[in-house]
Write a protein that holds these residues in place. Structure first.
Motif, mmCIF file in Angstrom:
data_model
loop_
_atom_site.group_PDB
_atom_site.id
_atom_site.type_symbol
_atom_site.label_atom_id
_atom_site.label_comp_id
_atom_site.label_asym_id
_atom_site.label_seq_id
_atom_site.Cartn_x
_atom_site.Cartn_y
_atom_site.Cartn_z
ATOM 1 N N TYR A 1 34.000 39.958 52.477
ATOM 2 C CA TYR A 1 34.886 40.306 51.365
ATOM 3 C C TYR A 1 34.664 41.755 50.944
ATOM 4 O O TYR A 1 33.573 42.307 51.069
ATOM 5 N N SER A 2 35.724 42.374 50.464
ATOM 6 C CA SER A 2 35.676 43.774 50.048
ATOM 7 C C SER A 2 35.039 43.893 48.665
ATOM 8 O O SER A 2 35.303 43.079 47.774
ATOM 9 N N VAL A 3 34.234 44.921 48.466
ATOM 10 C CA VAL A 3 33.638 45.157 47.147
ATOM 11 C C VAL A 3 34.611 45.910 46.240
ATOM 12 O O VAL A 3 34.330 46.092 45.056
ATOM 13 N N ARG A 4 35.727 46.326 46.792
ATOM 14 C CA ARG A 4 36.731 47.043 45.988
ATOM 15 C C ARG A 4 37.782 46.108 45.418
ATOM 16 O O ARG A 4 38.673 46.538 44.692
ATOM 17 N N ASP A 5 37.687 44.837 45.774
ATOM 18 C CA ASP A 5 38.704 43.872 45.337
ATOM 19 C C ASP A 5 37.995 42.605 44.854
ATOM 20 O O ASP A 5 37.613 41.751 45.651
ATOM 21 N N THR A 6 37.817 42.498 43.540
ATOM 22 C CA THR A 6 37.116 41.325 43.003
ATOM 23 C C THR A 6 37.900 40.036 43.241
ATOM 24 O O THR A 6 37.317 38.945 43.208
ATOM 25 N N ASP A 7 39.208 40.152 43.476
ATOM 26 C CA ASP A 7 39.987 38.948 43.775
ATOM 27 C C ASP A 7 39.499 38.282 45.055
ATOM 28 O O ASP A 7 39.534 37.047 45.173
ATOM 29 N N MET A 8 39.055 39.095 46.019
ATOM 30 C CA MET A 8 38.550 38.524 47.268
ATOM 31 C C MET A 8 37.289 37.706 47.013
ATOM 32 O O MET A 8 37.118 36.624 47.578
ATOM 33 N N LEU A 9 36.413 38.215 46.148
ATOM 34 C CA LEU A 9 35.226 37.444 45.799
ATOM 35 C C LEU A 9 35.617 36.167 45.069
ATOM 36 O O LEU A 9 35.038 35.099 45.322
ATOM 37 N N GLY A 10 36.603 36.266 44.192
ATOM 38 C CA GLY A 10 37.084 35.072 43.500
ATOM 39 C C GLY A 10 37.605 34.032 44.475
ATOM 40 O O GLY A 10 37.369 32.827 44.295
#
Length: 370
Positions: free
Chosen positions: A67-76
């Motif tokens: 997951y990208s660290v620039r997109d918190t939606d990906m972590l979600g």
């Protein structure tokens, strides 16, 4: 027959060893869990250029989600996908969103789900929390079902219990005999003593004492220094830099020197019972290992018979000076027998199952397993 566990694992990286000291531990343990029928999804952040320096393709024994660290939606999305797993693991030192993950994985608990904090650097974590009463992780510790660590023994277990941990169990570093094993020696790694370790602020002074001082005392000995960060460090004339050594070359490195040195980081040495992955890699290759002294070493290898122990650079030099090829071979073979009998990741996977209260009615070997 019972089905294996579905495990969601949030860690640093499974596919890259770049600035990732836990990678051997993750790979060995997760592969062993897969071989016992468990299904692991490993969630890792795209940080530190690790995806550009991968040394492992997506394995058959785990599903890897980056997951990208620039997109918190990906972590979600990853957290949402992990909902419903039998076990959710947050490892220490993920490298991105650590504080957020430590809190959010606890929200995934439901009936039948266990949430685990897996500390791959417990001495450093405990020292950090001890120095800062306001560290947000301190209040979360009692909420985890389990705290597992890759070292530390009774000192770490007691420290975590004092912080309110429900359960704390060391699952020590170990050997994966399929990846670390004896190979023919290679001339490019020939040496009297080799040391492999990245240059770290909390280990450099000990490397200077145990390795560089020994090199100074043995000016005719051939010394090899592997690992990143040593490029601008002044070294004795008999020490040759190797730079980063690929995991694929670790066996050859361990099998080509008369002896291999292990040096612990400061915090690991203070807590004891924390043998590094390098200890088991070297033993698995049948290398003659010299380690800096640490409390609990005899729990893993017998001093004098399966490992040589030194309390200073002078003692390292003494070991190297009197070590004959025949004696080095004897120590290495004894270490190999010990780790194969007691310290493989298959042994550790059984310990994980016991700690989680899971029992298989019969052995399960999944396709692509060990």
């Amino acid at each position: 027959m019972r089905h294996g566990l579905r495990i969601a694992f949030f860690g640093s990286s499974l596919v890259s060893a770049s600035w990732n000291g836990a990678v051997t531990y993750y790979r060995g343990l997760i592969r062993a869990l897969h071989a016992r029928g468990h299904r692991v999804t490993f969630y890792e952040p795209e940080v530190h250029g690790r995806q550009e320096h991968r040394d492992l393709a997506d394995p058959a024994w785990a599903r890897v989600v980056v997951y990208s660290v620039r997109d918190t939606d990906m972590l979600g999305d990853c957290l949402e996908e992990a909902w419903g797993s039998d076990v959710v693991v947050k490892a220490s030192g993920v490298g991105a969103f650590d504080a957020l993950l430590e809190a959010q994985v606890l929200e995934l608990r439901r009936s039948g789900t266990q949430v685990v904090f897996w500390d791959v650097d417990a001495p450093a974590t405990l020292e950090r929390v001890a120095k800062d009463a306001g560290d947000p992780f301190r209040a979360l510790i009692p909420r985890y079902d389990h705290v597992l660590t890759n070292g530390g023994g009774a000192p770490v277990v007691n420290a975590y219990r004092e912080l309110g941990a429900r359960r704390c169990m060391p699952i020590y570093n170990a050997l994966d005999p399929d990846t670390h094993h004896p190979v023919p020696p290679e001339a490019r790694f020939a040496a009297d003593l080799s040391f492999l370790g990245n240059r770290l602020s909390d280990r450099e002074a000990r490397v200077e004492d145990f390795f560089l001082k020994a090199a100074t005392l043995l000016p005719r000995a051939r010394m090899l220094l592997g690992g990143s960060g040593w490029e601008d460090r002044a070294l004795p004339g008999n020490v040759r830099r190797l730079g980063h050594v690929s995991t694929q070359d670790h066996n050859a490195l361990n099998c080509s020197a008369r002896a291999v040195l292990n040096v612990h980081r400061d915090s690991m040495a203070r807590f004891g019972f924390s043998p590094a992955t390098r200890v088991f890699e070297a033993a698995g290759a049948g290398a003659c290992l010299i380690t800096d002294a640490f409390e609990g070493v005899e729990q893993f290898l017998e001093p004098g018979r399966e490992v040589l122990v030194a309390r200073s650079g002078e003692e390292v030099a003494e070991h190297v000076q009197r070590l004959t090829p025949k004696e080095a071979e004897r120590v290495g073979k004894a270490a190999l027998r010990r780790v194969l009998a007691e310290h493989t990741y298959a042994h550790r996977a059984e310990q994980v199952e016991a700690e989680l209260g899971f029992r298989l009615s019969a052995a399960v070997v999944a396709p692509g397993g060990m």
